[in-house]
Each structure stands twice: as C-alpha cells, then as structure tokens.
Design a protein around this motif. Structure first.
Motif, PDB file in Angstrom:
ATOM      1  N   VAL A 119       0.830  -1.208   0.000  1.00 44.22           N
ATOM      2  CA  VAL A 119       0.000   0.000   0.000  1.00 44.22           C
ATOM      3  C   VAL A 119       0.858   1.248   0.000  1.00 44.22           C
ATOM      4  O   VAL A 119       0.652   2.170  -0.810  1.00 44.22           O
ATOM      5  N   TRP A 120       1.839   1.303   0.899  1.00 48.84           N
ATOM      6  CA  TRP A 120       2.688   2.486   0.973  1.00 48.84           C
ATOM      7  C   TRP A 120       3.554   2.638  -0.273  1.00 48.84           C
ATOM      8  O   TRP A 120       3.794   3.761  -0.739  1.00 48.84           O
ATOM      9  N   GLY A 121       4.020   1.511  -0.809  1.00 46.26           N
ATOM     10  CA  GLY A 121       4.815   1.569  -2.028  1.00 46.26           C
ATOM     11  C   GLY A 121       4.016   2.079  -3.214  1.00 46.26           C
ATOM     12  O   GLY A 121       4.485   2.909  -3.999  1.00 46.26           O
ATOM     13  N   ALA A 122       2.778   1.587  -3.350  1.00 44.78           N
ATOM     14  CA  ALA A 122       1.918   2.029  -4.444  1.00 44.78           C
ATOM     15  C   ALA A 122       1.577   3.501  -4.310  1.00 44.78           C
ATOM     16  O   ALA A 122       1.546   4.247  -5.295  1.00 44.78           O
ATOM     17  N   LEU A 123       1.319   3.945  -3.077  1.00 44.36           N
ATOM     18  CA  LEU A 123       0.996   5.351  -2.838  1.00 44.36           C
ATOM     19  C   LEU A 123       2.187   6.241  -3.174  1.00 44.36           C
ATOM     20  O   LEU A 123       2.037   7.278  -3.841  1.00 44.36           O
TER      21      LEU A 123
END
Length: 205
Positions: A14-18
């Motif tokens: 999630v954090w990587g995609a964001l």
C-alpha cells in the motif's frame, strides 16, 4: 506466511503504491523539456501544484483509515496536518504564479481568464480554503460533516479538471493515473460509513 507477515506485506504494498503514484508525476515533470526556459519561481509553483494533487490522494485515504499504521485518531490527526500542508502547497502555487504574471492571476481570480482550466482551479482553491476554515472553527455536527464532504468533492473535481486541461510538465499518462486515483479515493471516502457524521446525542434535561 503468518498473519503478521501478511499484514507487513500488505502495508509495504500500500505504501509503495501510494509513494509511486505521487512520485512518478513529480519525476516526469522534473524531466520535462518545458522547464528549460522557465524561471525558478515558476518551476517551484508548478511543482507545488503537483504536490497538492498528491496530497489530494492522501487526504481521503487518511480520513477513512485505509493507510496501514494510520487508523482511528492517529489517522484523523494526520488528515488534519495533511490538510494544512495541502493549503500551503496551493498558496505556494498561486504565489509563484502571481510573481511570474500578476495579470494572469488577477484574471483567473476574477473568472475572466481565457483559459478554461483557470476557473476550475480557482473554484477548487476557494472550496479548499472554506474546508480549512471549517476545520479550524470545529463544531463538527452532522451538517458540518455534510458540508465538508460536499466541499471535498468540489475540491477534487475542480482540481482534477484543472490538471487535466493543462498541457504542462506532467506526463499525460501519469497525470491521468494520479487524477483517476484521486477521484476514486474521494468517491470511496464519501461513500464510506466511517466518515458519516456522528449521530447527535439527545440533550439531557
């Protein structure tokens, strides 16, 4: 894979995609040939606008506790802080454009600019300022939450149309993807029950 490992993997995804969704438009803009002859203040103003779009993606995710590690009160607190950063980005964006070309900014603020994207940006800006004023004033009743959501939709729609109509440094694909994610995140946030206004408790006699 145990439950903790699965949660860690999900959080990293999630954090990587964001981070990727926000960073790619900035990187594309940094490599744009349109920056070659621009003044530094204009470049800063442009990047402040791109950063503001990234913050618009972050805001509804914080409000609905969709980001790992930022749930409940912590997420709401970060939502308020991110709102302040968003307003600062817009102020830098407008101030930089003012320094570069005051007449264009005046025309935009008075809704007489020949460029259609200007009006959408100004509408989004004033809606954002109204939201920030409401946040500072407090008194979060059901009506407050309703107005807050309506203004949020105005900010997102105005900002997205503003960005899509501009032929600037952001790449077409990366800009469209970021705008699409902003609209999706806002739509899910508006529909999600967690951000509905709390029920008013009856007064005790």
């Amino acid at each position: 894979m145990n439950h903790r490992q699965a949660q860690g993997l999900r959080a990293a995804f999630v954090w990587g995609a964001l981070a990727l969704a926000i960073a790619v438009p900035l990187l594309v803009a940094a490599g744009s040939p349109l920056l070659a002859w621009r003044r530094p203040v204009y470049i800063v103003a442009g990047f402040a606008g791109i950063a503001a779009m990234g913050m618009l993606l972050l805001q509804p995710l914080l409000a609905t506790s969709r980001l790992p590690g930022l749930h409940g009160a912590r997420g709401r607190r970060m939502h308020r802080h991110a709102g302040t950063v968003l307003v600062l980005c817009i102020l830098v964006h407008v101030a930089g454009l003012w320094i570069t070309s005051p007449p264009d900014v005046v025309d935009a603020l008075l809704f007489r600019s020949p460029t259609p994207f200007s009006a959408w940006g100004v509408i989004a800006m004033w809606a954002l300022f109204a939201m920030q004023g409401m946040a500072v004033a407090g008194n979060k009743t059901r009506r407050w939450h309703l107005v807050h959501r309506v203004l949020a939709v105005v900010v997102v729609v105005g900002s997205v149309v503003h960005a899509l109509l501009i032929e600037g440094t952001m790449g077409t694909a990366s800009k469209a993807l970021l705008c699409g994610l902003v609209v999706l995140a806002c739509g899910l946030a508006v529909l999600r029950h967690r951000i509905r206004a709390p029920r008013l408790r009856p007064r005790r006699s």
